[in-house]
Design an enzyme around this catalytic site. Structure first.
Site, short mmCIF file in Angstrom:
data_model
loop_
_atom_site.label_atom_id
_atom_site.label_comp_id
_atom_site.label_asym_id
_atom_site.label_seq_id
_atom_site.Cartn_x
_atom_site.Cartn_y
_atom_site.Cartn_z
N HIS A 36 0.85 -1.20 0.00
CA HIS A 36 0.00 0.00 0.00
C HIS A 36 0.88 1.24 0.00
O HIS A 36 1.37 1.69 1.04
CB HIS A 36 -0.92 0.00 1.23
CG HIS A 36 -2.01 1.02 1.16
ND1 HIS A 36 -3.34 0.68 1.10
CD2 HIS A 36 -1.98 2.37 1.12
CE1 HIS A 36 -4.08 1.78 1.04
NE2 HIS A 36 -3.27 2.83 1.05
N HIS A 96 1.35 5.08 -2.22
CA HIS A 96 0.87 6.05 -3.20
C HIS A 96 2.04 6.81 -3.83
O HIS A 96 2.79 7.49 -3.13
CB HIS A 96 -0.10 7.03 -2.55
CG HIS A 96 -1.39 6.42 -2.13
ND1 HIS A 96 -2.49 6.36 -2.97
CD2 HIS A 96 -1.78 5.82 -0.97
CE1 HIS A 96 -3.49 5.76 -2.34
NE2 HIS A 96 -3.09 5.43 -1.13
N GLY A 146 -9.28 7.95 -1.85
CA GLY A 146 -9.88 9.26 -1.69
C GLY A 146 -10.78 9.37 -0.47
O GLY A 146 -10.65 8.61 0.49
N HIS A 187 -9.83 1.00 -0.70
CA HIS A 187 -9.71 1.71 0.57
C HIS A 187 -11.05 1.66 1.33
O HIS A 187 -12.10 1.94 0.76
CB HIS A 187 -9.38 3.19 0.33
CG HIS A 187 -7.95 3.45 -0.04
ND1 HIS A 187 -7.37 2.95 -1.18
CD2 HIS A 187 -7.00 4.21 0.59
CE1 HIS A 187 -6.10 3.37 -1.24
NE2 HIS A 187 -5.87 4.14 -0.18
N GLU A 194 -11.20 3.33 7.19
CA GLU A 194 -10.19 4.30 7.59
C GLU A 194 -10.93 5.52 8.15
O GLU A 194 -11.07 5.69 9.35
CB GLU A 194 -9.33 4.68 6.39
CG GLU A 194 -8.23 5.69 6.69
CD GLU A 194 -7.50 6.14 5.42
OE1 GLU A 194 -6.45 6.78 5.56
OE2 GLU A 194 -7.98 5.88 4.30
N ASP A 234 1.79 3.80 3.23
CA ASP A 234 0.70 4.58 2.67
C ASP A 234 1.26 5.73 1.83
O ASP A 234 1.25 5.69 0.62
CB ASP A 234 -0.23 5.11 3.77
CG ASP A 234 -1.53 5.69 3.22
OD1 ASP A 234 -1.85 5.45 2.05
OD2 ASP A 234 -2.24 6.37 3.98
#
Length: 331
Positions: free
Chosen positions: A12, A14, A163, A190, A193, A271
Site C-alpha cells: 500500500h 501512493h 480518496g 480503501h 479508515e 501509505d
C-alpha cells in the site's frame, strides 16, 4: 534490530504522496526546504483524512509531464531500495496527471516504463495499481479500470478506489469493479479508515476485493472480523498514517496488534511516505516499541503480503524464498 536489513514487502504505497525533497528540487528548484516541509509533509496530527490528503495535491501538481512522472517513479524506487524493500505495489490515479495535456494512456505507459527502468537500476521488484477516486463519477471510474484492462499484461497488476471515503458512497464505482471482476483484474479498495466497519462491509458487498486498503476499523465489528478470516481478506495496514488522520489518537491505541492476534491476514505499509514522513523501517520500529513486536511478527506479515500480492506465482516463490532464507539466519 537493524530494520533496514530486513527484506520487506510493501503493498500500500501512493506514488504521488511519496516525493522526496531531492526529486521536488529537481522538478522545481524554487521550492525551499521549509516550503516542502510545510506543504508536502503533514503534521503529526491532522484534523481528519481530508486535511491529510491536502498535501497530496502538491505531489501530483509536479507530475504532469512524462519526464516528471519518470523522475518521481525512479526516485521512489530508490527510496524503496534504501528501505530494504524487495517488492512493492505502487498505486496512482492516472486521471490526476493529465492537466498538462498528457493522455491517460500516456500517463500509465510512462509510469510503466519508469518502473521497469527502476527495477533494473535498483533490483527492487514492483507492480502498479491504478486508482479511481471516491469523488470521481462512474465514467471516470470506468475510464480508469479500462486502462487497467488495456495494460493488464504489463506491470499493471490491479485496480483500487481511494480518496474521501467519508464524503462519497460506493455507488459511482460499482460498475468499474464489476468490469474488473469480469476481466479478471485483481482489486483492492480503501475502506475502514475515515469510516467505521460499515464502510468495509459496503466495499466487500459491492466491490468484492481480495484486499482492503487500511481496513483497521474492522475491529469494531466481530462479525466482520469473522468474515475477513473466513474469506482470507487481507488488510493493508498503515499505522502512522492512521494516527495522523485521527483514526486513532496514538500508536498505542492502534488496532494493528489486535488484528494480528486475531489471525487476520495483514501487512505493514507506509501509505504515503512523504505526507507521513515515514519508511517501513520506521513503521517496524514503531510497532516493536508499542507492541513489542519481534522478528516473528514481521516475518508473518511479509509472508502474508506475498501470498496476497498481485503478481505471478513464480515471483511470489522467489520473494518468499528470499525472506524465509534471510530470517533463518537471524539470531
Amino acid at each position: 534490530m537493524n530494520y533496514q536489513l530486513l527484506p520487506k514487502i510493501e503493498l500500500h504505497l501512493h506514488l504521488d504522496c511519496s516525493l522526496s525533497y531531492k526529486v521536488v528540487q529537481a522538478i522545481n528548484p524554487a521550492i525551499s526546504w521549509d516550503e516542502y516541509q510545510e506543504s508536502f509533509i503533514a503534521p503529526p496530527k491532522c484534523t481528519d483524512l481530508i486535511d491529510y490528503l491536502k498535501r497530496a495535491v502538491k505531489g501530483f501538481e509536479l507530475m504532469q509531464t512524462k519526464e516528471q512522472l519518470r523522475l518521481v517513479t525512479l526516485d521512489l524506487m530508490e527510496q524503496l531500495k534504501e528501505d530494504g524493500v524487495i517488492y512493492a505495489e505502487i498505486r496512482f490515479a492516472p486521471l490526476l496527471h493529465i492537466a498538462g495535456g498528457l493522455l491517460p494512456e500516456e500517463v500509465v505507459a510512462t509510469v510503466i516504463d519508469a518502473t521497469n527502468e527502476g527495477i533494473i537500476q535498483t533490483g527492487v521488484e514492483a507492480r502498479l495499481i491504478l486508482c479511481t477516486l471516491r469523488q470521481y463519477d462512474e465514467a471516470q471510474s470506468m475510464q480508469t479500470v479500462k486502462l487497467a484492462a488495456r495494460f493488464k499484461n504489463t506491470l499493471v497488476a490491479g485496480f483500487d478506489v481511494a480518496g474521501d471515503e467519508a464524503g462519497y458512497p460506493v455507488t459511482a464505482h460499482v460498475a468499474a469493479f464489476e468490469f474488473a471482476k469480469a476481466n479478471h483484474i485483481a482489486v483492492t479498495a480503501h475502506a475502514g479508515e475515515a469510516c467505521g466497519a460499515a464502510s468495509v462491509w459496503q466495499v466487500l458487498r459491492n466491490f468484492h476485493p481480495q484486499r482492503i486498503g487500511h481496513g483497521v476499523r474492522s475491529v469494531e465489528d466481530e462479525m466482520l472480523i469473522q468474515h475477513l478470516l473466513e474469506k482470507n481478506i487481507h488488510l493493508e495496514v498503515c499505522p502512522t498514517s492512521n494516527v495522523q488522520t485521527n483514526v486513532v489518537d496514538t500508536i498505542h491505541h492502534h488496532p494493528t496488534d489486535k488484528i494480528y492476534r486475531q489471525g487476520i491476514s495483514m501487512s505493514v505499509n507506509t501509505d504515503c511516505r512523504t505526507i507521513s514522513n515515514t519508511t517501513l523501517c520506521k513503521e517496524y520500529e514503531l510497532l516493536a516499541k508499542a507492541f513489542h513486536w519481534n522478528q516473528s511478527h514481521f516475518l508473518r506479515c511479509n509472508l502474508e503480503a506475498i501470498n496476497h500480492a498481485f503478481c505471478d506465482d513464480l515471483l511470489k516463490e522467489v520473494l518468499k524464498n528470499k525472506i524465509v532464507e534471510f530470517y533463518k539466519h537471524l539470531k
